[in-house]
Write a protein that holds these residues in place. Structure first.
Motif, mmCIF file in Angstrom:
data_model
loop_
_atom_site.group_PDB
_atom_site.id
_atom_site.type_symbol
_atom_site.label_atom_id
_atom_site.label_comp_id
_atom_site.label_asym_id
_atom_site.label_seq_id
_atom_site.Cartn_x
_atom_site.Cartn_y
_atom_site.Cartn_z
ATOM 1 N N GLN A 115 0.157 4.343 0.365
ATOM 2 C CA GLN A 115 -0.438 3.603 -0.742
ATOM 3 C C GLN A 115 -1.964 3.607 -0.712
ATOM 4 N N PRO A 116 -2.612 3.345 0.433
ATOM 5 C CA PRO A 116 -4.068 3.536 0.456
ATOM 6 C C PRO A 116 -4.461 4.976 0.118
ATOM 7 N N LEU B 67 -2.464 -11.225 3.742
ATOM 8 C CA LEU B 67 -1.158 -11.245 3.074
ATOM 9 C C LEU B 67 -0.554 -9.843 3.032
ATOM 10 N N THR B 68 -1.383 -8.838 2.807
ATOM 11 C CA THR B 68 -0.906 -7.454 2.824
ATOM 12 C C THR B 68 -0.378 -7.091 4.209
ATOM 13 N N LEU B 69 -1.064 -7.548 5.261
ATOM 14 C CA LEU B 69 -0.606 -7.289 6.629
ATOM 15 C C LEU B 69 0.714 -7.995 6.916
ATOM 16 N N ILE B 70 0.895 -9.190 6.363
ATOM 17 C CA ILE B 70 2.163 -9.899 6.552
ATOM 18 C C ILE B 70 3.315 -9.067 6.011
ATOM 19 N N VAL B 71 3.138 -8.518 4.800
ATOM 20 C CA VAL B 71 4.188 -7.687 4.204
ATOM 21 C C VAL B 71 4.413 -6.436 5.043
ATOM 22 N N ILE C 106 12.483 -1.129 -0.607
ATOM 23 C CA ILE C 106 11.859 -1.104 -1.939
ATOM 24 C C ILE C 106 11.200 -2.447 -2.238
ATOM 25 N N PHE C 107 11.875 -3.539 -1.892
ATOM 26 C CA PHE C 107 11.309 -4.871 -2.095
ATOM 27 C C PHE C 107 9.983 -5.012 -1.346
ATOM 28 N N GLY C 108 9.990 -4.612 -0.067
ATOM 29 C CA GLY C 108 8.763 -4.691 0.724
ATOM 30 C C GLY C 108 7.680 -3.774 0.186
ATOM 31 N N ALA C 109 8.070 -2.580 -0.266
ATOM 32 C CA ALA C 109 7.091 -1.619 -0.772
ATOM 33 C C ALA C 109 6.413 -2.132 -2.030
ATOM 34 N N VAL C 110 7.181 -2.723 -2.949
ATOM 35 C CA VAL C 110 6.596 -3.237 -4.185
ATOM 36 C C VAL C 110 5.647 -4.395 -3.878
ATOM 37 N N LEU C 111 6.057 -5.295 -2.982
ATOM 38 C CA LEU C 111 5.172 -6.393 -2.599
ATOM 39 C C LEU C 111 3.892 -5.863 -1.958
ATOM 40 N N TYR C 112 4.028 -4.815 -1.153
ATOM 41 C CA TYR C 112 2.869 -4.219 -0.497
ATOM 42 C C TYR C 112 1.898 -3.666 -1.530
ATOM 43 N N SER D 146 -3.214 -3.894 -4.169
ATOM 44 C CA SER D 146 -3.998 -3.756 -5.396
ATOM 45 C C SER D 146 -4.635 -5.078 -5.797
ATOM 46 N N GLY D 147 -3.941 -6.191 -5.540
ATOM 47 C CA GLY D 147 -4.507 -7.500 -5.859
ATOM 48 C C GLY D 147 -5.739 -7.805 -5.025
#
Length: 471
Positions: free
Chosen positions: A374-375, A338-342, A11-17, A22-23
């Protein structure tokens, strides 16, 4: 307990993703707005007399519709050659388009842009809860970056080591670590400023408690300047031409970005002129005027105290609005990294568990459902917006369905296959539907549709390469 711990990590990773994805999209909010309204009146610059006429017309219309509490004028810019006026009442608000002649047009809406902003700002949660959550996750991301650097002793020594082929986990680990090192300053700045933006409400409350003995209004006024008074007697709007002339005495060459009228048409009203200040990282400055046009205060984002200058830099640093369109493209590339890092972080963790003989099979199916879901959900929200359907329930509905399917399907590869295929089709579908539904006149809209189709082609090409590698 171990299963619960794993799901909490997911869940933590999903929210960051979600926040990072979106950012990255929000950096191009002006371009996405032009894509959503490709045939809106184009305005390149606005002479002051025409601006004054447009404001008078909008204010008269707002009074007849009981929307005259506040007026906000958004001026055109090179990246967004559109002009609009927000009229805000006690119970509702509306945005009107304005053409180059100062004529106030029909109400306009940008439902997809508003949805993406809500997703990034507050995870579509009501009230301040979502914004605080985003701030907390920004803080956790900042901590994760720090601990990630400390945990990898060879991370700088291997900064240019990128191994493709062979072990998928090794390739993901190299990609994860290299992007983390190459773009570390960006990641630190974005996570820190995101944390500050999300937690700004709590910070103001703490400042109010410590410095102003709990008086939040004084704390807010220290950042936002003078506020309207309670004098409700009718009064004309301040002379916008005189106010802009006064601003340009202080900041020659500054371009007006927004004009605010708070408690419009009342003796206690204030007016604020926001300008883009050339040569300053803050990229903005705000001047506050009284009802009679007297200058009350200058915010000091460009030449005030150190605290005000830092405060003025937070938003431009977070969204890359201080260096023109080229810098925005760089921010998009770095945000994608950054999205790829997550994304690769979760994949590496799951692969390591499997190699250690502790596979988390349900999590292994859920993670690709999030990465591709998400996409998919954002593209579905775009389709819904084009069709006049509320984007938010479509987004969360797609997310839930994808996660549910991942727990029914037995193999993670099947989840990944389904998500990838659906995402490719949706990229093509969104571009096609947009072209047919809007017949865009704005070249930016055509470019974005072409980019969507190009992304679909790239994903399909990568799919073929991955398939050959697997064989």
């Amino acid at each position: 307990m171990l299963s619960g711990h794993g799901w909490l990590g997911l869940i933590f990773g999903a929210v960051l993703y979600v926040i990072c994805l979106s950012g990255t999209l929000i950096v191009l909010v002006d371009q996405v707005g032009r894509w959503e309204r490709p045939n809106a009146p184009v305005v390149h610059g606005m002479p002051i007399p025409v601006l004054a006429t447009a404001i008078d017309r909008a204010f008269a219309r707002a009074r007849t519709e009981d929307l005259d509490h506040d007026l906000i004028v958004r001026m055109p810019s090179d990246e967004y050659p559109r002009m609009s006026i927000f009229a805000i009442g006690d119970r509702r608000s509306v945005e009107w388009s304005v053409d180059a002649a100062g004529r106030v047009g029909d109400p306009i809406d940008l439902p997809f842009v508003k949805f993406v902003q809500s997703l990034h700002f507050d995870l579509t949660a009501p009230g301040p809860i979502g914004r605080y959550l985003v701030g907390i996750f920004g803080t956790l991301l900042l901590a994760s970056l720090g601990t990630g650097i400390l945990a990898h002793r060879r991370i700088f020594k291997d900064a240019f080591r990128l191994r493709w082929g062979g072990s998928q986990r090794r390739s993901n680990a190299d990609l994860h670590n290299r992007i983390g090192v190459w773009a570390l300053p960006f990641h630190l700045v974005v996570s820190l400023t995101g944390s500050l933006l999300g937690l700004s409400g709590l910070i103001i409350m703490i400042v109010a408690l410590i410095a102003y003995r709990g008086d939040q209004q004084k704390a807010i006024a220290s950042l936002l300047g003078p506020q309207p008074t309670a004098d409700a007697r009718p009064a004309p709007l301040p002379d916008v031409a005189a106010m802009i002339a006064r601003v340009r005495q202080d900041l020659p060459g500054a371009s007006v970005t927004q004009v605010f009228f708070h408690e419009a048409g009342k003796a206690g009203q204030i007016a604020q002129i926001a300008v883009a200040a050339p040569g300053h990282l803050a990229r903005n400055e705000t001047f506050t005027f009284a009802s009679d046009g007297r200058l009350l205060a200058k915010a000091g984002f460009t030449d005030g105290s150190l605290g005000m200058r830092v405060y003025g830099m937070i938003t431009p640093l977070h969204y890359g609005t201080y260096g023109g369109f080229t810098l925005k493209l760089i921010y998009v590339l770095l945000g994608t990294g950054l999205t790829l890092i997550v994304a690769t972080g979760g994949t590496i963790w799951l692969a390591r568990r499997r190699e250690q003989g502790r596979p988390a099979t349900r999590l292994e199916r859920a993670w690709p459902a999030i990465l591709w879901g998400q996409p998919m959900a954002i593209l579905m929200a775009a389709l819904a917006s084009l069709a006049g359907i509320a984007a938010m329930p479509v987004f969360w509905g797609t997310t839930i369905v994808m996660l549910a399917v991942s727990q029914i399907v037995r193999r993670p590869d099947a989840v990944r296959l389904t998500g990838r295929a659906a995402t490719i089709l949706l990229f093509i579908l969104v571009a096609s539907v947009h072209i047919m539904a809007t017949r865009p006149l704005d070249p930016i809209a055509w470019i974005i549709d072409l980019i969507l189709i190009t992304i679909a082609a790239f994903l399909l090409h990568r799919w073929r390469i991955d398939g050959k590698t697997a064989e």
